[in-house]
Design an enzyme around this catalytic site. Structure first.
Site, PDB file in Angstrom:
ATOM      1  N   SER A 127     -29.395  13.404  38.945  1.00  0.00           N
ATOM      2  CA  SER A 127     -28.122  12.058  38.892  1.00  0.00           C
ATOM      3  C   SER A 127     -28.106  11.199  38.090  1.00  0.00           C
ATOM      4  O   SER A 127     -29.155  10.464  37.734  1.00  0.00           O
ATOM      5  CB  SER A 127     -27.827  11.859  40.429  1.00  0.00           C
ATOM      6  OG  SER A 127     -27.065  10.764  40.574  1.00  0.00           O
ATOM      7  N   TYR A 152     -32.008   8.673  47.821  1.00  0.00           N
ATOM      8  CA  TYR A 152     -30.889   9.669  46.739  1.00  0.00           C
ATOM      9  C   TYR A 152     -32.324   9.551  45.194  1.00  0.00           C
ATOM     10  O   TYR A 152     -32.261  10.900  45.366  1.00  0.00           O
ATOM     11  CB  TYR A 152     -30.000   9.394  46.980  1.00  0.00           C
ATOM     12  CG  TYR A 152     -29.641  10.569  45.928  1.00  0.00           C
ATOM     13  CD1 TYR A 152     -29.339  11.268  46.670  1.00  0.00           C
ATOM     14  CD2 TYR A 152     -28.531   9.706  44.750  1.00  0.00           C
ATOM     15  CE1 TYR A 152     -28.373  11.931  46.093  1.00  0.00           C
ATOM     16  CE2 TYR A 152     -27.071  10.212  44.034  1.00  0.00           C
ATOM     17  CZ  TYR A 152     -27.495  11.544  44.281  1.00  0.00           C
ATOM     18  OH  TYR A 152     -26.951  12.987  43.396  1.00  0.00           O
TER      19      TYR A 152
END
Length: 336
Positions: A127, A152
């Protein structure tokens, strides 16, 4: 080829599975169908290809090691695209355990299965959030990513480190793709494009954080899928120019690569909202608010390495991408 895809009820996973089937591959999909957002959308995505003769589906959680092993043993995939993950930056502030189960424990099960079943290439979703507090733009895979600002992001950076370990120890070719703000038809309801569309269509105000100074490298789903397929087909190799005294974080002496995958054209958030309003035919109030915890001001992908190695060339303009997204949104929600 036989390709195992995790997260096939998800946004990118379903689009990838559909494209692989169109080109003639055999696909085994795994998804746990969790309720992080409306499961009805996940079922609708799957319905596009679930009955295809070359598609098999397994409802399972990657944290279930026996289920993962069963999938690999029965399907014997040649290549794997691991797109399943607990997504979302802000949700990681509320439910950190789910990120450990899915993104760490689940990814370990995938790595182990790839190792023991002689998988030719593992491509996995990282990501843009790994860049965290970085302010140098555009973001390059050669930049250090040691300061994540959400769990995350930390879990995605951990995936890259774990993958390198397996590439180094066991010769497993791995490629991580750092996704940059994917949008388009069948997108996630928790991401800004869908949230904006919902609010604009109902005439409700939009919360715009960082006082509207955000910019994002919005990347249309078709361009993302094209990049993933090209990467799957381009098996990671050791970098012959890798310098152990001045290592490049994006490559290794092992068969390991990390790439950015984005549009390489950041767009101001207010411009994106303006395009949404134009296509939906109404304007709404924008409430300018401070930055949220775990968020970053700007994202911009340097995709030169992916262009060089696999010929990646995103070509969907923000204007065309928003137009297609809104057309799908109207149809899906039965709007005039």
């Amino acid at each position: 080829m036989r390709i195992l895809v995790t997260g096939t009820a998800g946004f990118v996973g379903s689009a990838l599975a559909e494209r692989l089937l169109v080109r003639g591959d055999e696909v085994h999909g795994i998804d746990n169908h969790n309720d992080y957002y409306d499961p009805a959308l996940k079922e609708a995505r799957l319905a596009r290809f679930a009955g295809h003769p070359r598609y098999t589906h397994q409802r399972a959680d990657l944290a279930d090691g026996e289920a993962v092993e069963q999938a690999f043993a029965s399907f014997q995939p040649q290549r794997v695209a691991n797109l399943a993950a607990q997504a979302g930056v802000r949700y990681s502030l509320k439910n950190p355990q789910s990120y450990v189960r899915s993104n760490l424990v689940g990814f370990t099960h995938i790595l182990e299965a790839c190792r023991h079943h002689a998988v030719e290439h593992l491509v996995y979703a990282s990501s843009s959030s790994v860049y965290g507090a970085n302010r140098k733009l555009p973001f390059s895979v050669e930049d250090p990513v040691d300061h994540p600002v959400s769990l995350y992001a930390a879990s995605k950076k951990a995936n890259e480190l774990m993958a390198h370990t397996y590439s180094h120890l066991f010769g497993l070719p791995t490629t991580g793709l750092r996704f940059f703000t994917v949008y388009g038809p069948w997108g996630r309801p928790d991401m800004s494009p869908m949230l904006f569309a919902d609010r604009i269509s109902r005439g409700e105000p939009i919360d715009v954080f960082n006082f509207g100074n955000h910019s994002r490298d919005f990347t249309y789903i078709d361009d993302i899928v094209e990049g993933v397929i090209r990467t799957l087909d381009h098996v990671a190799q050791p970098d012959p120019s890798h310098d152990v005294e001045q290592p490049n974080p994006g490559s290794s002496q092992a068969p390991y690569r990390v790439y950015n995958i984005g549009n390489d054209q950041p767009v101001q958030l207010l411009r994106f909202i303006e395009l949404m309003e134009q296509n939906l035919g109404r304007s709404v109030e924008k409430r300018l608010l401070p930055m949220q915890p775990g968020d970053v001001p700007d994202t911009w992908a340097d995709v030169s390495a992916l262009r060089r190695d696999v010929g990646y060339a995103p070509n969907t303009s923000i204007e065309e991408g928003v137009r297609r997204f809104v057309a799908w949104y109207r149809e899906y929600h039965h709007l005039p």
